[in-house]
Scaffold this motif. Structure first.
Motif, short mmCIF file in Angstrom:
data_model
loop_
_atom_site.label_atom_id
_atom_site.label_comp_id
_atom_site.label_asym_id
_atom_site.label_seq_id
_atom_site.Cartn_x
_atom_site.Cartn_y
_atom_site.Cartn_z
N GLY A 482 18.93 22.36 35.28
CA GLY A 482 17.66 22.86 35.77
C GLY A 482 17.24 24.12 35.04
N GLU A 483 16.27 24.82 35.59
CA GLU A 483 15.74 26.02 34.97
C GLU A 483 16.29 27.28 35.63
OE1 GLU A 483 11.51 25.80 35.00
OE2 GLU A 483 11.43 24.19 33.50
N ILE A 484 16.14 28.39 34.94
CA ILE A 484 16.51 29.68 35.53
C ILE A 484 15.50 30.00 36.62
CG2 ILE A 484 16.78 32.15 35.10
CD1 ILE A 484 17.52 31.49 32.23
N LEU A 499 24.79 33.84 33.50
CA LEU A 499 24.44 32.42 33.59
C LEU A 499 24.85 31.66 32.34
CD1 LEU A 499 20.84 32.74 35.11
CD2 LEU A 499 22.96 32.29 36.33
N GLY A 500 25.60 32.30 31.43
CA GLY A 500 25.96 31.67 30.17
C GLY A 500 26.88 30.47 30.34
N GLY A 501 26.92 29.61 29.31
CA GLY A 501 27.86 28.50 29.30
C GLY A 501 27.54 27.42 30.31
N LEU A 504 21.51 24.92 31.41
CA LEU A 504 20.18 25.31 31.88
C LEU A 504 19.14 25.07 30.79
CD1 LEU A 504 21.21 28.65 33.64
CD2 LEU A 504 20.76 26.44 34.72
N GLN A 505 17.96 24.66 31.23
CA GLN A 505 16.91 24.31 30.28
C GLN A 505 15.65 25.14 30.57
OE1 GLN A 505 16.60 20.10 31.08
NE2 GLN A 505 18.12 19.58 29.53
N GLY A 506 14.65 24.90 29.76
CA GLY A 506 13.36 25.53 29.99
C GLY A 506 13.29 26.92 29.39
#
Length: 935
Positions: A482-484, A499-501, A504-506
């Motif tokens: 999903g997105e942030i 939130l690395g690794g 996540l998209q967008g």
């Protein structure tokens, strides 16, 4: 001039007042003249001071007590109080009185109690204290008194209570105190007392409280203390005491508090500890105790607090723990305890703090009972398995849960949302699966949430928008999609966002830039795309790497770091072409030349065949003299002559691939010559020769240059440029005294090494995997520029050896990645792991194995355990480095390189960055450092 009659009237009036106030009152008035803001009720017109505030008199109207405590008095004491011959109790506690203690005070024959604590008195206790024959209580704690303790004080026969703690006394404890048969309380803590504890203390048979903590006492604990059969409280913490605790101490039946942490006590706890029937609190943490935990100790019916943290206790936790008494605190962390967490712990309703972190505990977590009082749970860094118990919801008062670094599996229980007082939840580094439960949003007081390094999937739950109290949120290294979420920008107190690794998209929300308190941000290695919001350019480029679709839209000539780095691409502008970083242009320009030079290497590697061992040669054949070989060039012959045919006295190093000698020619040139030994197999020398010829054509400024070589049937010689500063291993660990290493130099070594590996991995076709990256194979020239040696040599030896296909681990212990236990095939990811270990060595200046590491623990595991999910470099970094960068911009660079190192040593090879990415990231930091130095 005043009339005579008026003068006579004033004199008579004054004479009348003076005659009306008795001698004790006059002494008190004189005393008050030294004070600022004296008591308001003290009136010179009174006949007696017995009605004044703070003044007490005997039946004959003589002042016997003076209590002016907690009145904010200031000033100094003079000799006036010595004019109160019947004074027995003096209390001036909790004021701001200063100066030295008047010797005349202790000449009062009736003085029995003195309370001058919590003031600003200085100087020594006057030797005249020995004249206060009736003194039973002396309370001087909380001042700035200094000097040695007067032996005369401890000869006063009636002395019962002595409070001299929290001062600056030095020297030894006088042995004369052994004569004090009435002494019941002795407080000498928080001073600078030294020497050993006098055994004469054992003669103070009335002693109930002995507090000697926070001094510099050393030596062993005298067994004589075991004769103090009325002792209730023994506090010896924060000293330099050592040896075993005498068995006599464990048999004192009245002992309630045994607080002896932060010393060097050793040995096992005897079964005799069962005799401590009155024990309420035992604190032994930060010592060297070992052996099992005696079950009888936990059978005490009054035991409320146990703290054995950071010792070497082994064996299992007794099943009887918490079954007899009202146990409230159980701290057994940092030991070597095994077995399971006893079920009785979960049923213990009185237990408030359970801390068992960093042991070897296995099995599932216990189930917790309804009505549990638990408010703090820490079981991190064990080997616990099974699910996170849903019964944790019964611990309604709990504020902190840390179960990180275990092998817990299954989903995160939705019932955790019932813990409305929860402030900290850490479930990182487990095997948890499923989605993040939205019910966790009910924990509105949550300040820190760490679910990193698991296998959680799905999006970040929208319900988490309710967690507005969060200051730390770490969800990195999962499989989140999903997105942030935009709602993260409403967490105004957010300090750390990891939130690395993930997957996540967008786009990256520009609203994150409104988080003014955000200091640490990690969005790397996702699938984010689009322009990076300018509001986030203040973060280092490392924050965003590993997102191929993410770019920066910088105006021409913009000097901000993210615009200058080669780690991030520049966005394509309308009607224009994407700008390439200068480093990429340089690589592209030279790529065709590199490919041309390496065509032969491709052919040789493809056509390489295994050879069988010559049947007519034996393994113990004598090695021929290579100096006679016709294949030697004139330069190599000169080198052989300069080293007396490789005599041992010219050896400068021995490694896994051969011995290195130093040779100086007549022309003044200095070379390093490596002698390689390989098995006798038909055709091995010609194969070896082809391999070295091809390796010699590889050129990079951070690779050691091969000058010449020669190969016989059994031996190979390789001639290199000599590196004046030896290996990185020498600089980090061998040279004594250690050579200073400033951060700029450490970073330069890291960057050069990364570029060389990136060249081998990505610019050579086929790629070259080094297979043995370590500080010994990173050589430093006169300018401390790094040069990787032995590139390709490990592969050459393995493939040209006479043995069968390699079946053992290739490489050096400590640098071998975890996956090597399942496959002997070495890949680029293997080199990345080894390089990550080198980065950790550069930061910590510790070897891959150190004596103080726990058993079966290497540098990687130690560093991860010490960091405990944080990026606090002072936990692991070389102290010299910490002092150098503290409070400077370079501190963030060290932290960024640490993140790269941890990413490189990820146990999952697919999560490790490429060396090209690493080189780009580090190069951007190096460029920033240089720019900062000259700006």
């Amino acid at each position: 001039m005043a009339p005579v009659w008026l003068v006579l009237f004033q004199l008579c009036a004054a004479s009348s007042v003076s005659a009306g106030l008795n001698a004790d009152g006059a002494a008190l008035l004189a005393f008050s003249d030294r004070l600022r803001a004296p008591p308001a009720t003290w009136n010179a017109s009174d006949a007696s001071p017995c009605g004044w505030s703070g003044v007490g008199c005997d039946p004959l109207g003589r002042v016997s007590t003076l209590d002016l405590s907690s009145l904010s008095l200031s000033g100094q004491l003079g000799p006036e109080l010595a004019r109160l011959p019947h004074l027995s109790t003096l209390s001036l506690s909790n004021n701001s009185l200063s100066g030295e203690l008047p010797a005349s005070l202790f000449q009062l024959s009736r003085l029995s109690a003195v309370y001058l604590d919590n003031n600003n008195f200085s100087g020594e206790i006057p030797a005249a204290v020995g004249g206060a024959a009736r003194l039973s209580t002396l309370s001087l704690f909380g001042n700035s008194l200094s000097g040695e303790l007067p032996a005369a004080l401890f000869r006063l026969p009636r002395l019962a209570v002595v409070y001299l703690n929290n001062n600056n006394f030095s020297g030894e404890i006088p042995a004369s105190l052994g004569s004090l048969r009435n002494l019941s309380q002795l407080y000498l803590g928080v001073n600078a007392l030294s020497g050993e504890i006098p055994p004469q203390l054992g003669d103070c048979s009335a002693l109930t409280e002995l507090h000697l903590q926070m001094n510099q006492l050393e030596g062993r604990l005298p067994p004589d203390l075991g004769r103090l059969r009325n002792l209730k409280s023994l506090r010896l913490f924060d000293n330099k005491l050592s040896g075993e605790v005498p068995p006599q101490i464990w048999t004192i039946p009245t002992l309630e508090f045994l607080i002896i942490y932060n010393n060097a006590f050793s040995g096992e706890l005897p079964p005799a500890a069962a005799a401590l029937r009155s024990l309420r609190n035992i604190s032994l943490f930060n010592n060297r105790f070992s052996g099992p935990l005696p079950p009888a100790l936990f059978n005490q019916t009054l035991l409320a607090a146990v703290d054995f943290t950071n010792n070497s206790f082994a064996g299992e936790i007794p099943p009887s723990v918490c079954s007899a008494g009202p146990l409230e605190q159980l701290n057994l962390g940092f030991n070597s305890l095994t077995g399971t967490v006893p079920a009785a712990v979960g049923r213990c309703r009185s237990l408030r703090r359970l801390i068992l972190q960093r042991n070897l505990l296995t099995g599932p977590l216990p189930e917790f009972a309804l009505g549990s009082s638990l408010d703090y749970l820490d079981l991190n860094r064990n080997r616990l398995t099974g699910p996170v118990p849903t019964s944790l919801a019964y611990c309604s008062n709990i504020s902190s849960i840390d179960l990180s670094g275990n092998q817990l599996r299954g989903p995160i229980p939705a019932t955790l949302g019932e813990l409305r007082g929860l402030k900290r939840l850490n479930l990182a580094r487990n095997n948890l699966t499923g989605e993040i439960p939205g019910e966790i949003s009910s924990c509105r007081l949550l300040d820190s949430l760490d679910l990193s390094f698991n296998s959680l999937r799905g999006p970040v739950p929208p319900a988490m928008a309710a967690l507005t109290s969060l200051s730390r949120l770490s969800l990195q290294d999962n499989r989140l999609t999903g997105e942030i979420p935009e709602f993260l920008s409403t967490f105004s107190g957010l300090f750390q966002l990891q939130l690395g690794g993930n997957e996540l998209q967008g786009r990256v929300p520009s609203s994150l830039g409104r988080l003014q308190n955000l200091q640490t941000l990690n969005l790397s290695f996702n699938q984010l795309s689009g322009p990076l919001p300018a509001s986030l350019w203040r973060f280092p480029s490392l924050t965003f790497v590993g997102n191929p679709g993410l770019c920066v839209d910088c105006p021409d000539g913009d000097s901000q770091p993210v615009c200058q780095t080669s780690a991030l691409t520049h966005c394509r502008r309308p009607g224009g072409r994407r700008r390439l970083p200068s480093a990429a242009i340089a690589v592209a320009a030279s790529l065709s030349v590199v490919i041309l030079l390496l065509v032969l290497l491709v052919l040789a590697l493809v056509l390489k065949m295994k050879k069988k061992t010559r049947s007519h040669r034996q393994a113990d054949d004598p090695e021929p003299d290579i100096s006679e070989a016709s294949s030697l060039s004139s330069l190599l012959r000169e080198v052989m002559a300069a080293t007396e045919n490789l005599h041992d006295k010219y050896v400068v190093g021995r490694g896994s691939h051969g011995t290195v000698y130093m040779a100086k020619t007549r022309a003044g040139q200095t070379f390093a010559v490596k002698k390689l030994a390989f098995a006798k197999q038909k055709g091995s020398s010609s194969s070896m020769k082809r391999e070295i010829e091809l390796a010699g054509k590889i050129r990079h400024r951070n690779l050691v240059k091969l000058v010449d070589f020669a190969v016989t049937e059994q031996v190979g010689l390789i001639l290199y440029d000599f590196m004046e500063n030896g290996s990185l291993h020498d600089v980090l660990h061998r040279i004594k005294p250690p050579r200073p290493l400033i951060w700029d130099l450490r970073l330069r070594i890291a960057v050069g090494t990364a570029h060389a590996l990136a060249y081998l991995h990505h610019d050579c076709d086929p790629c070259i995997v080094h297979r043995d990256i370590k500080p010994m194979n990173i050589l430093l020239d006169a300018d401390m520029e790094p040069h990787i040696s032995d590139f390709g040599i490990a592969g050459i030896l393995d493939q040209c050896s006479g043995g069968a296909e390699t079946t053992g681990l290739v490489g050096t212990f400590g640098y071998i990645p975890p996956e090597a236990g399942f496959s002997t095939r070495r890949t680029r990811e293997s080199d990345v792991y080894s390089y990550g270990v080198v980065l950790l060595e550069l930061i910590t200046r510790k070897r891959t194995t150190e004596p103080f590491f726990p058993e079966d623990c290497d540098l990687v595991r130690w560093a991860i355990a010490e960091l405990d999910g944080t990026l606090e470099i002072e936990r692991i970094a070389d102290p010299d480095l910490v002092r150098e960068v503290a409070g400077r911009a370079e501190e963030e660079e060290v932290r960024s390189v640490l993140i790269v190192a941890l990413r490189c040593v990820d146990k999952d090879p697919s999560r490790r960055p490429s060396m090209r990415d690493v080189a780009g990231i580090l190069e951007s930091m190096k460029s920033g450092s240089v720019k900062g130095e000259h700006s």
